[in-house]
Scaffold this motif. Structure first.
Motif, PDB file in Angstrom:
ATOM      1  N   GLU A 140     -25.504  29.692 -42.233  1.00 28.47           N
ATOM      2  CA  GLU A 140     -25.953  30.535 -41.118  1.00 28.47           C
ATOM      3  C   GLU A 140     -25.969  32.008 -41.509  1.00 28.47           C
TER       4      GLU A 140
ATOM      5  N   LEU B 265     -31.391  31.206 -34.768  1.00 29.06           N
ATOM      6  CA  LEU B 265     -30.475  30.219 -35.343  1.00 29.06           C
ATOM      7  C   LEU B 265     -30.432  29.017 -34.415  1.00 29.06           C
TER       8      LEU B 265
ATOM      9  N   CYS C  51     -38.015  33.726 -41.434  1.00 34.63           N
ATOM     10  CA  CYS C  51     -37.120  34.432 -42.350  1.00 34.63           C
ATOM     11  C   CYS C  51     -37.379  35.938 -42.309  1.00 34.63           C
TER      12      CYS C  51
ATOM     13  N   MET D 212     -26.646  40.275 -38.268  1.00 34.16           N
ATOM     14  CA  MET D 212     -25.726  39.493 -37.439  1.00 34.16           C
ATOM     15  C   MET D 212     -24.330  39.503 -38.051  1.00 34.16           C
TER      16      MET D 212
ATOM     17  N   GLN E 145     -28.944  32.554 -43.687  1.00 34.33           N
ATOM     18  CA  GLN E 145     -30.183  32.502 -42.907  1.00 34.33           C
ATOM     19  C   GLN E 145     -30.358  33.759 -42.073  1.00 34.33           C
ATOM     20  N   ALA E 146     -29.233  34.218 -41.499  1.00 34.87           N
ATOM     21  CA  ALA E 146     -29.312  35.411 -40.648  1.00 34.87           C
ATOM     22  C   ALA E 146     -29.760  36.629 -41.453  1.00 34.87           C
ATOM     23  N   LEU E 147     -29.525  36.596 -42.777  1.00 34.10           N
ATOM     24  CA  LEU E 147     -29.978  37.702 -43.615  1.00 34.10           C
ATOM     25  C   LEU E 147     -31.444  37.548 -44.005  1.00 34.10           C
ATOM     26  N   GLY E 148     -32.061  36.434 -43.600  1.00 37.55           N
ATOM     27  CA  GLY E 148     -33.475  36.234 -43.878  1.00 37.55           C
ATOM     28  C   GLY E 148     -33.754  35.417 -45.124  1.00 37.55           C
ATOM     29  N   MET E 149     -32.712  34.778 -45.698  1.00 33.69           N
ATOM     30  CA  MET E 149     -32.945  33.981 -46.908  1.00 33.69           C
ATOM     31  C   MET E 149     -33.618  32.665 -46.517  1.00 33.69           C
ATOM     32  N   ASN E 150     -34.528  32.179 -47.388  1.00 35.31           N
ATOM     33  CA  ASN E 150     -35.186  30.907 -47.092  1.00 35.31           C
ATOM     34  C   ASN E 150     -34.347  29.736 -47.599  1.00 35.31           C
TER      35      ASN E 150
ATOM     36  N   ARG F 128     -35.883  37.319 -39.165  1.00 32.13           N
ATOM     37  CA  ARG F 128     -34.420  37.352 -39.223  1.00 32.13           C
ATOM     38  C   ARG F 128     -33.934  38.508 -40.085  1.00 32.13           C
TER      39      ARG F 128
ATOM     40  N   ASN G 172     -31.896  35.488 -32.983  1.00 31.53           N
ATOM     41  CA  ASN G 172     -32.442  35.462 -34.346  1.00 31.53           C
ATOM     42  C   ASN G 172     -32.803  34.042 -34.772  1.00 31.53           C
TER      43      ASN G 172
ATOM     44  N   ARG H 125     -27.312  33.687 -30.640  1.00 40.01           N
ATOM     45  CA  ARG H 125     -27.895  32.939 -31.759  1.00 40.01           C
ATOM     46  C   ARG H 125     -29.362  32.602 -31.532  1.00 40.01           C
TER      47      ARG H 125
END
Lengths: 250, 323
Positions: free
Chosen positions: B193, A50, A83, A91, B196-201, A86, A48, A45
């Motif tokens: 999560e 998190l 962002c 993931m 977010q991991a996909l890059g969304m703000n 990421r 990326n 985590r």
């Protein structure tokens, strides 16, 4: 592709990562094993962002995670940059975390349309191709609740792939699955590895680690105890802790 | 029925013929009948007392029920309800998101707003807006040191209707903010999560992923708030807004039919809340899709089931609209 130097991370007073050093080459598949609480998910985590690391250096593709370095000083990256980075890393979670209010197809096109600003038609075409690749071409319009665990996890993998990531992180992708469904997910991951994807896989599947992994890392107590070729580590562990862990799981 | 000698059925084979469905005499519930009769008798007595009260002019009730003044009042009541709820919901969502923001400025502004507007009576708030002109004859906005300046007389800017809308809407926003916040918190952390991991703000995560899922938790209490608001609009009578209750009071003042007009208003409030209650069921069913295997029953289905349960054990209900 990924480089960690003395990475530390604490949650309150509990130090979860106590100096992690490793390097992942492009197209390499690294499997991370270890008892629960050893910090393997936390490390994943951190990659990326998190989770924020407390000390050490962690970089992906030559760029620091979460910071920018200028004249020997670190500057926190603004949200927009975090962002963007990421979006280049896929993931996959233990509990799938598919968006339950969207169909499989909608799950796949959400980020490409809203983050990458792809056109809807491009995103849909690519999403259909990906669902076909994970063997779920007929489940395009199904909601996650209508899919089995294995199917949900395959959609989740396709969702991550929809962003064309340069690196894929898997956090115990088969741990929440019924035993007979594990195989279909591992098959998808195996093909992904064969296609040259760089992957870091936290797993309890020793068979997969031996067969697909290029490197195997054994973590315990927030440090890397042993690393090497999967065959060597599994067949001939050098450390006592590795031996005792393997004797319990194999 | 089973032949013991033959042992358990071989795997894969049928387990013998299906036995006959159970036909048993259901448990009797004599006390339900007795208590039901008592309740009915009491209700009948109340109805009879009012129906035959010599000084209660029922003919006047029916006459005013569809009077033009009353119907106009209903329109204003509905306008107030809709406007106040729209302000309440929109501002409530903004306040809830601010409250959960990592920025201390945002979350404190939201906290103070909720503290203030929830902590003072809505009647006083309407009163405040209505009488604002007595202390601030003009309201203006502008940037100091620039010619950009605009002002207007408070009387023109805040009519009685505006005062009531502001008072009701701003107060509702404080309550809606807490409802929305509860909904947002109810959505699993893994959803945020994954997004977010996909890059969304943050905004995208909230708007596309979290809020749609929070709706299931937000909608039922919002229906409640709407029904409550419909009745709370009667407080606008303090600002002499000619809504349903103001109108019925005004009519009562020149006809001296005080109780009759209160009954007229009550019948209309009850009719409108009934319609809203039915609407609420259908909205809830809509947002329950995908989350529940069995949809909640419609009011009609509930009523039918209630009739059946009155004499017997509840029957098994067929799944409605399974997806």
């Amino acid at each position: 592709m990924v480089k960690a130097e003395a990475v530390h991370k604490s949650f309150g007073r509990l130090e979860v990562l106590r100096g992690i050093d490793l390097e992942v080459q492009p197209k390499e598949v690294m499997c991370v094993i270890g008892p629960s609480g050893s910090g393997k998910s936390t490390f994943l985590r951190c990659i990326n962002h998190l989770e924020k690391i407390d000390a050490g250096r962690l970089s992906v593709d030559g760029e620091l995670v979460g910071y920018r370095e200028r004249a020997d000083r670190l500057y926190e990256l603004p949200d927009r940059e975090v962002c963007r980075k990421r979006s280049e890393i896929g993931m996959v979670f233990q509990h799938f975390n598919l968006f339950p209010h969207m169909t499989a197809l909608e799950n796949l096109i959400e980020a490409p349309i809203h983050v990458k600003k792809s056109s809807r038609s491009t995103a849909v075409a690519y999403a259909r191709a990906l669902l076909d690749r994970v063997g779920l071409a007929d489940k395009t319009d199904a909601y996650p609740k209508q899919l089995s665990g294995g199917q949900q996890q395959r959609v989740a993998i396709a969702r991550a792939l929809a962003m064309n990531p340069k690196l894929m992180l898997f956090d115990e992708p088969t741990s929440a699955l019924d035993p007979e469904l594990v195989g279909e997910v591992l098959d998808v991951m195996r093909r992904l590895a064969a296609d040259g994807m760089t992957m870091i896989v936290v797993t309890h599947e020793m068979g997969f680690a031996r067969e697909v992994g290029d490197t195997l890392v054994f973590m315990d107590g927030g440090v890397i105890v042993e690393a090497g070729k999967p065959r060597d580590v599994l067949a001939n562990p050098q450390q006592e802790r590795t031996r005792s862990f393997l004797s319990k799981v194999l | 029925m089973t032949d013991i000698a033959s042992g358990p059925p071989a795997p894969g084979s049928q387990a013998g013929p299906r036995p006959e469905a159970i036909k048993a005499i259901p448990v009797r519930h004599p006390w339900r009948w007795v208590s039901g009769a008592l309740v009915l008798a009491f209700a009948a007595d109340v109805v009879y007392t009012f129906a035959t009260a010599p000084d209660l002019r029922w003919d006047q009730v029916w006459k005013w029920l569809s009077g033009r003044l009353i119907l106009e009042g209903i329109v204003i009541t509905l306008e107030l309800t809709v406007l106040a709820m729209v302000i309440g919901i929109v501002l409530g969502i903004v306040l809830a998101v601010m409250r959960l923001s990592p920025s201390p400025v945002m979350s404190w502004v939201s906290w103070i707003y909720i503290w203030f507007f929830r902590g003072t009576p809505v009647l006083v708030q309407i009163f405040f807006w209505f009488n604002l002109n007595t202390v601030l004859p003009h309201i203006g906005i502008g940037i100091p040191g620039t010619p950009l300046h605009w002002q207007e007389s408070t009387n023109l800017l805040i009519s009685a209707f505006t005062a009531a809308t502001l008072g009701l809407g701003l107060n509702e926003a404080a309550y809606m903010a807490e409802i929305v916040r509860a909904g947002i918190i109810s959505v699993e952390q893994g959803q945020t999560e994954a997004a977010q991991a996909l890059g969304m703000n943050r905004l995208q995560v909230m708007r596309r992923i979290v809020l749609p899922q929070a709706m299931r938790v937000i909608v039922p209490p919002t229906g409640n708030e709407t029904i409550s608001m419909l009745k709370t609009t009667s407080l606008a009578s303090i600002a002499a807004v000619p809504e349903l209750f103001t109108r019925s009071e005004q009519i009562a003042n020149f006809t001296f039919l005080v109780i009759e007009l209160a009954i007229v208003a009550s019948i209309w409030y009850l009719a409108m809340t009934t319609v809203l209650t039915i609407g609420q069921y259908y909205v809830e069913r809509y947002f329950a899709r995908g989350a529940q295997r069995e949809l909640p029953p419609t009011p009609f289905q509930r009523f039918r089931r209630m009739l059946v349960t009155f004499h017997a054990a509840p029957p098994t209900v067929p799944a409605v609209g399974r997806r």
